[in-house]
Every structure is written in C-alpha cells, then in structure tokens.
Scaffold this motif. Structure first.
Motif, PDB file in Angstrom:
ATOM      1  N   PHE A 106       5.391   8.883  15.150  1.00 13.17           N
ATOM      2  CA  PHE A 106       5.295  10.164  14.433  1.00 13.17           C
ATOM      3  C   PHE A 106       4.833   9.924  12.998  1.00 13.17           C
ATOM      4  N   LYS A 107       5.423   8.928  12.375  1.00 17.64           N
ATOM      5  CA  LYS A 107       5.128   8.605  10.983  1.00 17.64           C
ATOM      6  C   LYS A 107       3.672   8.197  10.817  1.00 17.64           C
ATOM      7  N   LYS A 108       3.187   7.437  11.779  1.00 16.55           N
ATOM      8  CA  LYS A 108       1.816   6.926  11.702  1.00 16.55           C
ATOM      9  C   LYS A 108       0.785   8.042  11.839  1.00 16.55           C
ATOM     10  N   PHE A 109       1.076   9.011  12.700  1.00 18.85           N
ATOM     11  CA  PHE A 109       0.100  10.066  12.966  1.00 18.85           C
ATOM     12  C   PHE A 109       0.247  11.279  12.050  1.00 18.85           C
ATOM     13  N   SER A 110       1.364  11.377  11.346  1.00 13.05           N
ATOM     14  CA  SER A 110       1.508  12.495  10.405  1.00 13.05           C
ATOM     15  C   SER A 110       0.823  12.113   9.095  1.00 13.05           C
ATOM     16  N   PRO A 111       0.164  13.072   8.437  1.00 14.46           N
ATOM     17  CA  PRO A 111      -0.520  12.755   7.184  1.00 14.46           C
ATOM     18  C   PRO A 111       0.478  12.361   6.107  1.00 14.46           C
ATOM     19  N   ASN A 112       0.033  11.546   5.167  1.00 20.81           N
ATOM     20  CA  ASN A 112       0.897  11.157   4.071  1.00 20.81           C
ATOM     21  C   ASN A 112       1.071  12.315   3.108  1.00 20.81           C
ATOM     22  N   PHE A 113       2.150  12.292   2.334  1.00 21.38           N
ATOM     23  CA  PHE A 113       2.450  13.424   1.474  1.00 21.38           C
ATOM     24  C   PHE A 113       1.383  13.648   0.400  1.00 21.38           C
ATOM     25  N   VAL A 114       0.600  12.621   0.053  1.00 18.92           N
ATOM     26  CA  VAL A 114      -0.453  12.821  -0.942  1.00 18.92           C
ATOM     27  C   VAL A 114      -1.530  13.761  -0.406  1.00 18.92           C
ATOM     28  N   GLN A 115      -1.716  13.742   0.930  1.00 15.80           N
ATOM     29  CA  GLN A 115      -2.637  14.702   1.541  1.00 15.80           C
ATOM     30  C   GLN A 115      -2.020  16.092   1.561  1.00 15.80           C
ATOM     31  N   PHE A 116      -0.727  16.139   1.665  1.00  9.27           N
ATOM     32  CA  PHE A 116       0.002  17.407   1.659  1.00  9.27           C
ATOM     33  C   PHE A 116      -0.207  18.146   0.337  1.00  9.27           C
ATOM     34  N   TYR A 117      -0.380  17.388  -0.759  1.00 11.97           N
ATOM     35  CA  TYR A 117      -0.550  17.995  -2.077  1.00 11.97           C
ATOM     36  C   TYR A 117      -2.005  18.079  -2.514  1.00 11.97           C
ATOM     37  N   ASP A 118      -2.924  17.838  -1.605  1.00 12.59           N
ATOM     38  CA  ASP A 118      -4.350  18.075  -1.827  1.00 12.59           C
ATOM     39  C   ASP A 118      -4.871  17.338  -3.065  1.00 12.59           C
ATOM     40  N   LEU A 119      -4.582  16.051  -3.135  1.00 15.89           N
ATOM     41  CA  LEU A 119      -5.057  15.212  -4.231  1.00 15.89           C
ATOM     42  C   LEU A 119      -6.432  14.642  -3.904  1.00 15.89           C
ATOM     43  N   PRO A 120      -7.222  14.286  -4.905  1.00 11.10           N
ATOM     44  CA  PRO A 120      -8.588  13.772  -4.650  1.00 11.10           C
ATOM     45  C   PRO A 120      -8.561  12.459  -3.875  1.00 11.10           C
ATOM     46  N   SER A 121      -9.176  12.457  -2.702  1.00  6.12           N
ATOM     47  CA  SER A 121      -9.116  11.292  -1.802  1.00  6.12           C
ATOM     48  C   SER A 121      -9.772  10.050  -2.409  1.00  6.12           C
ATOM     49  N   SER A 122     -10.743  10.228  -3.297  1.00  5.60           N
ATOM     50  CA  SER A 122     -11.450   9.079  -3.879  1.00  5.60           C
ATOM     51  C   SER A 122     -10.560   8.250  -4.798  1.00  5.60           C
ATOM     52  N   LYS A 123      -9.458   8.831  -5.268  1.00  3.76           N
ATOM     53  CA  LYS A 123      -8.572   8.131  -6.204  1.00  3.76           C
ATOM     54  C   LYS A 123      -7.322   7.569  -5.530  1.00  3.76           C
ATOM     55  N   ILE A 124      -7.135   7.872  -4.254  1.00  2.00           N
ATOM     56  CA  ILE A 124      -5.877   7.539  -3.580  1.00  2.00           C
ATOM     57  C   ILE A 124      -5.927   6.142  -2.955  1.00  2.00           C
ATOM     58  N   HIS A 125      -4.880   5.373  -3.158  1.00  2.48           N
ATOM     59  CA  HIS A 125      -4.764   4.038  -2.564  1.00  2.48           C
ATOM     60  C   HIS A 125      -3.358   3.878  -1.974  1.00  2.48           C
ATOM     61  N   GLY A 126      -3.289   3.617  -0.688  1.00  5.96           N
ATOM     62  CA  GLY A 126      -2.007   3.388  -0.037  1.00  5.96           C
ATOM     63  C   GLY A 126      -1.639   1.919  -0.051  1.00  5.96           C
ATOM     64  N   VAL A 127      -0.383   1.635  -0.360  1.00  7.17           N
ATOM     65  CA  VAL A 127       0.116   0.258  -0.389  1.00  7.17           C
ATOM     66  C   VAL A 127       1.157   0.109   0.713  1.00  7.17           C
ATOM     67  N   VAL A 128       0.904  -0.799   1.643  1.00 10.71           N
ATOM     68  CA  VAL A 128       1.758  -0.954   2.811  1.00 10.71           C
ATOM     69  C   VAL A 128       3.008  -1.756   2.471  1.00 10.71           C
ATOM     70  N   THR A 129       4.150  -1.217   2.889  1.00 11.95           N
ATOM     71  CA  THR A 129       5.422  -1.920   2.762  1.00 11.95           C
ATOM     72  C   THR A 129       6.011  -2.063   4.154  1.00 11.95           C
ATOM     73  N   ARG A 130       6.256  -3.292   4.565  1.00 10.62           N
ATOM     74  CA  ARG A 130       6.783  -3.528   5.911  1.00 10.62           C
ATOM     75  C   ARG A 130       8.300  -3.416   5.913  1.00 10.62           C
ATOM     76  N   LEU A 131       8.804  -2.570   6.823  1.00  9.91           N
ATOM     77  CA  LEU A 131      10.245  -2.384   6.956  1.00  9.91           C
ATOM     78  C   LEU A 131      10.690  -2.836   8.343  1.00  9.91           C
ATOM     79  N   LYS A 132      11.641  -3.740   8.392  1.00  8.95           N
ATOM     80  CA  LYS A 132      12.225  -4.149   9.665  1.00  8.95           C
ATOM     81  C   LYS A 132      13.539  -3.392   9.842  1.00  8.95           C
ATOM     82  N   VAL A 133      13.530  -2.461  10.809  1.00 12.30           N
ATOM     83  CA  VAL A 133      14.683  -1.583  10.989  1.00 12.30           C
ATOM     84  C   VAL A 133      15.400  -1.942  12.278  1.00 12.30           C
TER      85      VAL A 133
END
Length: 603
Positions: free
Chosen positions: A576-603
């Motif tokens: 679900f998390k992977k296919f749902s858009p990130n919250f930065v898309q939810f707030y309609d921010l300029p895509s050219s400036k956005i950079h996602g940083v991956v954090t690995r969580l072992k749950v």
C-alpha cells in the motif's frame, strides 16, 4: 423559535443535503407493498410508520439532537468521536470509540455505492410508463441507468461548484411537485391523515407479527439520507439545513400520504409515484420523469462528494493512505476530486446495477449500512449527553437509540437477500483503515529520529567546516523538534549541506478548521524551521505558504520508507505504501525540485 435562514441558503441546503432522502418516495412504498397486501389497515399502518420514522429518526435524532453537537460548525461521526474523546482518557474506552467510528465511516462509504445505484435505476424505471414506450426492453432501462452513471462520474474531475448552483432550484421544484401531487391525492380521501395517530403504526406491527416487524426494514428506506443533515453541516451551517427540513418534511409526509390514497384506489402493485403523477396530470408525466432523473443525479452527486470528503478527512487524520487529490474550486473547499475513488465507485455502482438489475432488488441491500451508522451515532450521543449531564437530551437520545436498534434488528432480515453487500462494501475501507493504522504504528516504532539538540551539535560542526551549496533546502519532518533519519543521512553521513536548511512540519489538529504558521528562525546558523498547524478538513496550499514566507527553495527533500518484514500484514502495508503517492505529491509541490531519500526499516 429561532429565525429561519435566508431563502437563498435554504435553497442551497435542499440541493446539497436532501437529495438522498428526497428521492426515497420513488421506491419506498413500491417495495413495501410487494411484501404486504394494500388493504386499508395496511396502508394506514405503513404511512403511520413512515410518518413516525421521519419524526423520531430524522427530526428528533438528527434535526434536534445531533445538530446540537457540532464542533466549529462541523458535524458527522468523526466530530462526534472527537467530542467524545474529550471526555475519555487514552485506554480501552477511547480505543473502542475510535474503532466504532472507523466502522461508521466505512459503512457510510459503502453506502456511497448503493445510493447512486438505487436512485439512478429507480428514476429511469419510469420510462415504460411513457405513452408509446410501454414495451421498452428492460436492458434499455438498465443501459440508461449505467449511461447516466458514466456521465455523472466522468463529470466529477471538472468540479461541481458551478453545476451545484442549479442543484437547489432543481430540488425545490422536486419537493414542490411531491407536495402538490401528494396533496391532490389526499383531497380525494382526507381521512388518510388519521394515520398521523401512532395507534395505526402499533396496530400494523401487532397484527402482522414477524412479517410486520421485517417490513420495518423497508419502512426505514424513507429515512435513508437523514444522516446528511448532520454530516453536511460544515458546508452551510445549521440554520439553512434546519429551515429546509421543515419544508422537506412536509413535502415528504404529504407525498407518502398521497401515495397511500392512490395505492388504496388502484389496489395493485406498481410504480406508485409515477402512476399517481400520470393519474392526476398525464401531460406532465414526461417533464416529471425528467425532473426525477435530475433529482436522482443530485442525490447521487451528494453521496459521491460525501465519499470524497470522508476520504479527505481520513487522509488528513492518517487513517487512510495518501491518494492523489485534485482541487476543483478556488472558492469551495469542499470541492475536491479523487480519481482512484471516483472510478472505483463507478465500477462498484455498475456492478451493483448489473447484479441486482432492479431498484426493488437493490433495496434488499439498502439501509443496513445507514442503520448501523445511525446506531453508532445514537450510542455516541448518549455518552456525550451523559458526560454533559444534559438529562433531557439524554432521555431523548435514548429514545432515538432504542428506536434505531429496533430498525437495525429488522434490517438483519435483509442479509440473505443481498443485505450482506452493505457489509462487503464497507469491509474495503474498514480493513484499509485498520491495516494503515497498524502499519504506521509498527513502522513508527522502528523509525529512528534524532532530537534537535543532539543533531545541532553535529550540524554546527559540519556547517563551520564544509563548503555549502548555494540556496535553500527544505526537509520535511513530523516535528521541528525531531530530526528524521533521512535528514541525518543527507547532512551528517553524506555531507549534503546547503546555505539554508529549513525544517517543515505539518501538523493536523482534532479541530476541523483553522490554520496557523509558526516560524522558527534561530535553531542555529543555517538551520531554521516552519510549523504549519491546520484542521483536518483544511486544504493547505503549501507552495503559497512558502512563497509568503519568502522561502525560495532550491531543493525539497523527503523520506521514503523501504519496509522489510516477514509479517504478512506488514508486507501488505508495505505494498500500500509503495503504490500510494508520497505526501509531497499530496501538497502539489514542484516535481523538478523534489528528491526522495530512502530509509530502510526492518519491522
């Protein structure tokens, strides 16, 4: 008595609030008198039951009691939950109330499928009564309903703020027509008004035993949509809705009583409302049929918009996954479009139509979800009035609650006839909610954040030693006092350091409205923060806020969680998390400036 609202606001209320309950006269008596013979005693008993259902469930339960429980003008089951939460400590009682509110929310969303299906289908079923169209194949009627649904759902992406201005006048004409044609029939037999006496309702139930009790489940169809009085308070306020109900109530009662007269005179099953109109003014039948279709579209539109609103609230209160949202109006905050929800609803509505084929069959699935939601509402009201020590309203809420439980018991007779569809449809949003809440809690426990003071020690050392990249960098965080792991990775581990590094935290409150921006300029040289606090129904224009605070960002960083787990439920959450858009898309921010940083969580 309080002053009536201005006519303009009353007309708006008719269009936005009363579409669902306003179209119930099309099918309610049609269904009831397929189950019982149309004798004088039965007709008097049924219309008496309808009258007192509208009085106790809608007028007492929602118009008087529920609408007195608002929070900054907002109503609905989420508001009741928030009001009740103020009296409860964190623990089992609090969790039980939250759990029940999730059930109520899910049931209402499931009802968002059934309402358009039954209203659109029942409206076009009057086509074979048009002279010359008597032999219209039923597949044509069914196709007409599906076509109307397609047009309705396709139009959602364009927004309904302009079209909604016509909803009110359409419903004014509709309710006026119901009143006039009902009155014409009553004048033929004024003695039908004796059914206002509750004795006739009692007599019907007493003399018909279990079958009479089960018929209550169909009688309740006259009240479906009653919860909109409370749920839609935020759009217009309570006065226009309260004032409009006075007119709507009279129109509905007069029409039901008028149909009772027509049924007694005709003595046979049929589409009573359409036939009654045709009997009194055949030349007006086609215009009335068109009006019926328009009113059904209004009713369906109101439910679709309600589902969008429920999903939006769910996203902001973090009980639903993020979805792409389009804001279709710069003036009306309630006008939003959620594509995935819209087309999911459309597919479900069409499947309902194809599966049940006739509105009378869909009625077997209709009402259970609403009755269960109303039962939860009644229970919450009792707890609130008890804590407030409002003894009069506590007694009245108890009467409402006992009454709605009686209807709920009758509703369970619908389960083998298709009523299970209400529960099936509700399970989708319900289990999505539980999965999302469980997954978020599990992930948050493993989410290693750093407190601001500890982070500042390393940040200040690096800021004095490293060369800085020119410009401003934005880092999103849950709180400006807590530094997310991805930001530590970017700055401390990877030495990505900008001249100005700005923490941005967005907090949702338990209030529906209100928005406040707090600037934190002096965490350290090169490090500042912005906290945006907003109600759960507020639409946040983040680019406008950043521009207003003169933040000309060069880059926007946000964290992306890569969840690794052997837990089956959490694996589903990760999907679900992977296919749902990130919250930065939810707030309609300029895509050219956005950079996602991956954090690995072992749950």
């Amino acid at each position: 008595m309080a002053k009536l609202a201005p006519p303009k606001d009353v007309i708006k209320a008719m269009g936005l609030v009363f579409g669902d309950i306003g179209t119930s006269p099309i099918y309610t008596l049609v269904i009831i008198f397929t189950l019982t013979a149309p004798t004088l005693d039965h007709i008097l008993g049924v219309v008496s039951l309808i009258f007192w259902t509208l009085v106790i469930i809608v007028t007492l339960g929602y118009w008087f009691l529920a609408m007195s429980l608002n929070h900054k003008g907002e109503g609905g089951i989420i508001v009741l939950k928030e009001l009740l939460s103020g009296y409860l400590k964190k623990g089992k009682k609090y969790n039980r109330v939250a759990f029940m509110s999730y059930i109520g929310l899910s049931l209402l969303m499931g009802d968002g499928v059934i309402t358009p299906a039954i209203t659109l289908l029942s409206a076009v079923e009057g086509i074979p009564l048009i002279p010359g169209f008597e032999n219209t194949p039923y597949w044509v009627v069914l196709s007409s309903a599906i076509t109307l649904a397609l047009i309705l759902f396709a139009f959602q992406s364009r927004g309904t703020d302009k079209v909604s201005t016509y909803f009110g006048p359409v419903m004014v004409v509709w309710f006026s027509s119901l009143f006039i044609f009902g009155l014409l029939s009553i004048l033929r037999m004024p003695s039908i008004l004796s059914a206002i006496n509750p004795y006739y309702a009692y007599d019907f139930l007493a003399n018909n035993g279990l079958i009479g009790y089960f018929i209550l489940s169909e009688v309740f169809l006259c009240a479906t949509g009653g919860e909109a009085l409370y749920a839609d308070m935020g759009h217009l306020g309570d006065k226009p809705i309260r004032s409009a109900w006075l007119f709507v109530f009279v129109a509905l009662v007069v029409n039901y009583f008028g149909q009772g007269v027509y049924i007694l005179e005709s003595g046979k099953p049929g589409l009573f409302l359409f036939e009654m109109v045709k009997f009194h003014a055949e030349f007006l039948y086609v215009p009335f049929l068109i009006l019926t279709i328009m009113s059904s579209i209004v009713a369906s539109q109101a439910m679709i918009s309600a589902v969008f609103s429920l999903v939006f609230q769910g996203i902001n209160t973090r009980i639903f996954p993020l979805l792409r949202i389009k804001y279709t109006s710069t003036e009306l905050k309630s006008q939003i479009y959620i594509g995935s929800v819209n087309w999911g609803l459309f597919v479900a509505v069409v499947l309902m139509m194809l599966f049940f084929r006739q509105s009378a069959n869909i009625a077997a699935a209709y009402g259970l979800a609403v009755t269960m939601t109303m039962s939860i509402t009644g229970y919450f009201m009792i707890l609130i009035f008890k804590n407030r020590k409002d003894h009069l309203k506590l007694v009245l809420a108890s009467i409402f609650f006992v009454s709605i439980l009686a209807y709920l018991g009758a509703m369970f007779s619908k389960l083998p006839l298709g009523g299970y569809w209400s529960l099936v449809l509700a399970t989708i949003p319900f289990f999505t909610t539980l999965l999302w809440i469980y997954g978020q809690k599990a992930a948050y426990k493993k989410y290693r954040s750093l407190d601001l003071e500890t982070f500042k020690v390393s940040f200040e050392q690096l800021y004095g030693q490293l060369s800085k990249i020119k410009g401003n960098a934005i880092f999103f965080t849950r709180s400006v006092d807590s530094i997310p792991a991805y930001m530590v990775h970017c700055i401390i581990s990877s030495s990505i350091l900008y001249e100005k590094n700005i923490l941005v935290a967005i907090k949702r409150t338990e209030d529906p409205h209100g928005q406040h921006v707090e600037i934190h300029p002096d965490f350290s040289e090169g490090l500042s923060g912005i906290t945006i606090t907003a109600g759960y129904m507020e639409i946040i224009d983040l680019p406008a806020i950043l521009k207003r605070e003169k933040v000309n960002e060069r880059v926007i960083f946000y964290g992306v969680e890569d969840i690794q787990t052997s837990n089956i439920i959490l694996k589903l959450y990760a999907i679900f998390k992977k296919f749902s858009p990130n919250f930065v898309q939810f707030y309609d921010l300029p895509s050219s400036k956005i950079h996602g940083v991956v954090t690995r969580l072992k749950v």
